[in-house]
Structures are given as structure tokens and as C-alpha cells.
Design an enzyme around this catalytic site. Structure first.
Site, PDB file in Angstrom:
ATOM      1  N   GLU A  47      -1.673 -11.177  -7.229  1.00  0.00           N
ATOM      2  CA  GLU A  47      -2.630 -11.385  -8.318  1.00  0.00           C
ATOM      3  C   GLU A  47      -2.153 -12.494  -9.252  1.00  0.00           C
ATOM      4  OE1 GLU A  47      -2.810  -7.308  -9.555  1.00  0.00           O
ATOM      5  OE2 GLU A  47      -4.022  -6.814  -7.805  1.00  0.00           O
ATOM      6  N   SER A  84      -2.368  -0.277  -0.815  1.00  0.00           N
ATOM      7  CA  SER A  84      -3.126   0.964  -0.569  1.00  0.00           C
ATOM      8  C   SER A  84      -2.237   2.142  -0.164  1.00  0.00           C
ATOM      9  CB  SER A  84      -4.205   0.740   0.492  1.00  0.00           C
ATOM     10  OG  SER A  84      -5.080  -0.274   0.089  1.00  0.00           O
ATOM     11  N   ASN A 134       3.097   0.397  -9.987  1.00  0.00           N
ATOM     12  CA  ASN A 134       2.570  -0.815 -10.621  1.00  0.00           C
ATOM     13  C   ASN A 134       1.243  -0.463 -11.303  1.00  0.00           C
ATOM     14  OD1 ASN A 134       1.735  -3.353 -11.351  1.00  0.00           O
ATOM     15  ND2 ASN A 134       1.449  -4.118  -9.260  1.00  0.00           N
ATOM     16  N   LYS A 153      -0.397  -2.177 -13.350  1.00  0.00           N
ATOM     17  CA  LYS A 153      -1.238  -3.359 -13.630  1.00  0.00           C
ATOM     18  C   LYS A 153      -1.759  -3.300 -15.077  1.00  0.00           C
ATOM     19  CE  LYS A 153      -2.096  -3.792  -8.752  1.00  0.00           C
ATOM     20  NZ  LYS A 153      -2.972  -4.188  -7.659  1.00  0.00           N
ATOM     21  N   HIS A 183       3.646 -11.379  -7.471  1.00  0.00           N
ATOM     22  CA  HIS A 183       2.535 -10.534  -7.015  1.00  0.00           C
ATOM     23  C   HIS A 183       1.338 -11.412  -6.674  1.00  0.00           C
ATOM     24  CE1 HIS A 183      -0.625  -7.541  -6.914  1.00  0.00           C
ATOM     25  NE2 HIS A 183       0.341  -6.628  -6.770  1.00  0.00           N
ATOM     26  N   GLY A 193      -5.436  -3.164  -2.766  1.00  0.00           N
ATOM     27  CA  GLY A 193      -6.540  -2.962  -3.713  1.00  0.00           C
ATOM     28  C   GLY A 193      -7.799  -2.349  -3.123  1.00  0.00           C
ATOM     29  N   GLU A 246       3.695  -7.100   0.735  1.00  0.00           N
ATOM     30  CA  GLU A 246       2.359  -6.705   0.312  1.00  0.00           C
ATOM     31  C   GLU A 246       1.317  -7.612   0.968  1.00  0.00           C
ATOM     32  OE1 GLU A 246       2.439  -4.182  -3.452  1.00  0.00           O
ATOM     33  OE2 GLU A 246       1.745  -6.186  -3.953  1.00  0.00           O
TER      34      GLU A 246
HETATM   35  P1  PGA Z   1      -2.798  -0.790  -4.453  1.00  0.00           P
HETATM   36  O1  PGA Z   1      -2.019  -1.975  -5.181  1.00  0.00           O
HETATM   37  O2  PGA Z   1      -1.814   0.294  -4.177  1.00  0.00           O
HETATM   38  O3  PGA Z   1      -3.848  -0.397  -5.414  1.00  0.00           O
HETATM   39  O4  PGA Z   1      -3.362  -1.379  -3.177  1.00  0.00           O
HETATM   40  C1  PGA Z   1      -0.770  -2.395  -4.758  1.00  0.00           C
HETATM   41  C2  PGA Z   1      -0.372  -3.664  -5.466  1.00  0.00           C
HETATM   42  O5  PGA Z   1      -1.224  -4.535  -5.685  1.00  0.00           O
HETATM   43  O6  PGA Z   1       0.784  -3.816  -5.887  1.00  0.00           O
END
Ligand code: PGA
Length: 253
Positions: free
Chosen positions: A98, A214, A9, A11, A96, A172, A166
């Protein structure tokens, strides 16, 4: 041999198509000697068709990161699932955290899932609790989120749906904690059971669960020993060094 699915991902990164092409070709190189791993790259949608043009073989496919909940019409700035599919996406990430933070509630996520499935995309549905309480209320939260998001979606689509667990506390740069293999195994079985019960399927193998939050080569060893079917990787999917180390560990399982 069962393949582990790794969803990258990206982003809203990288900021140029040139760098996107470099990350893509690095990923392709890292994958070339590995068996048992398949990667889905989810770049910003404006890069999809260019990257798709550069791809060959069956180890990498593409996904989108979100879509609008309407097929077409006067919706300035929005993109429909069909448009994403015709640009090269096979998968789509929906729900997601976000995007949920930006206003996607369960009803909207449900509409998007229905439209995406109807358009021919496979859905990676993200679910996860904000925090863990000692009494296990997060299990109830997860079950409700999954059932609300999948409301009215028939069993015939189960093969086109992956659930990405998640937990918000593990995602993040601001992640509070790292998930343990024991915690992940417990939730994986729980989510599989929610789906097995909802769809009345015989086998846990018929439902696929990913883990995201993460994920890095440093913690993947133990997590890869659980019953999850793959991983959703944010930050570390953009670093050639970190992502190739991660894929190597997964490929060695
Ligand atoms: P991250 O993000 O691996 O940077 O924690 C995962 C996600 O938000 O899909």
C-alpha cells in the site's frame, strides 16, 4: 520451543483510541493462555504510546507501519524511526504494497530500512509479486526486490530483519486467490535461500520469513505447517472473534 510471530497490521484502524484499547485488551486476553505465540501489534502510530502504557509481559510488543526516510528536519507531517521507537515501537513494517503504491520505490524502502535499523528498530520488510506467471518470473522479481531493498545492509543486521512475503494477489478484500500451503512452502524456501546466499549464513534458521495476505483462522491450519516463522495479519487482527481463533490454532501447533 520455537515461537510463532504474529504481526497485527491494523492499518488506518480503528478510528478512535477507545476502540484501539478494547482491541488491544481483547488480544491480550486471547494470548494469555497460549504458549508458542508472540504478537506484534502495529497500530496507527498516534496510538502507540497509550497502548504501550497498558502493556505488560513479554507476549505482546509493538510496531509501526511506516516511517519517513529522514532523521529530522523540515518535513511537515512526517515521522522518523527514532520518534516511533521512543513512542513504544520495537518493530516497523516497511515496503508494504500500500505504501509502494503511494510512491515508495525500492530506493526509498532501502533508505527507510537503513535508517530504521540504525535507530534500533527491527524491520519487517514486505515483498511480493503482483501476479504469478506460469514461467516463474515472479521468483526473479522477488529476488530483485529483496536484494534491492537490502542493498548495502550488512550481515550484522540480519537478526533484526524479517521478510514478510505478501503477494499482492492475496491481500485485502479484493484478493483474487488464496495461497496454498504448497505455494507458500516453495516461496518460503526460495526467500530463505536468497538471504542465506546474500549473507553467507550457514543455517536457514538464521533467516525469518512471515506470510501475509488474507490470513485467517479458516486457512491457517495448512499454512502453519510450512516453514514460515510467522504471519502478518490485516483485517482479521481487528476482530476479537477471528483473531482469537487464529491465535488459538497457531498456539496449538
Ligand atoms: P489482509 O492484509 O490480511 O487484510 O489481507 C494483510 C496486509 O495487507 O498486510
Amino acid at each position: 520451543m520455537k515461537k510463532t510471530l504474529v504481526v497485527a497490521n491494523w492499518k488506518m484502524n480503528p478510528t478512535t483510541l477507545r476502540v484501539a484499547k478494547t482491541i488491544f485488551s481483547d488480544t491480550k486476553k486471547s494470548l494469555s493462555k497460549l504458549n508458542g505465540v508472540e504478537v506484534v501489534i502495529c497500530p496507527p502510530s498516534v496510538y502507540l504510546s497509550e497502548l504501550k502504557r497498558l502493556s505488560s509481559g513479554n507476549k505482546i510488543s509493538f510496531g509501526a507501519q511506516n516511517c519517513f526516510n529522514q532523521e529530522k528536519g523540515p518535513w511537515t507531517g512526517e515521522i522518523s524511526p527514532v520518534m516511533l521507537m521512543t513512542s513504544g515501537a520495537k518493530f516497523i513494517i516497511l515496503g508494504h504494497s500500500e505504501n509502494r503504491r503511494g510512491g515508495d520505490n525500492d530506493e526509498i524502502v532501502n533508505q527507510k530500512i537503513k535508517l530504521a535499523l540504525k535507530s534500533g528498530l527491527d524491520v519487517i520488510l514486505c515483498v511480493g509479486e503482483k501476479e504469478r506467471d506460469e514461467d516463474g518470473h515472479y521468483f526473479r522479481f522477488l529476488k530483485k526486490q529483496i536484494l534491492d531493498d537490502l542493498e548495502g545492509i550488512g550481515k550484522n543486521y540480519l537478526k533484526n530483519i524479517l521478510i514478510a512475503y505478501e503477494p499482492l494477489w492475496a491481500i485485502g478484500v479484493g484478493a483474487e486467490k488464496v495461497i496454498t500451503d504448497k505455494q507458500l512452502q516453495e516461496v518460503t524456501i526460495f526467500i530463505k535461500k536468497v538471504l542465506v546466499d546474500k549473507y553467507n549464513v550457514k543455517d536457514f534458521k538464521d533467516v525469518r520469513i512471515l506470510y501475509g495476505g488474507s490470513v485467517s483462522y479458516k486457512i491457517i491450519d495448512d499454512l502453519a505447517e510450512t516453514d514460515v516463522d510467522g504471519f502478518l495479519v490485516g483485517r482479521d487482527s481487528l476482530s476479537q472473534e477471528k483473531f482469537s481463533k487464529l491465535l488459538k490454532v497457531i498456539g496449538s501447533k
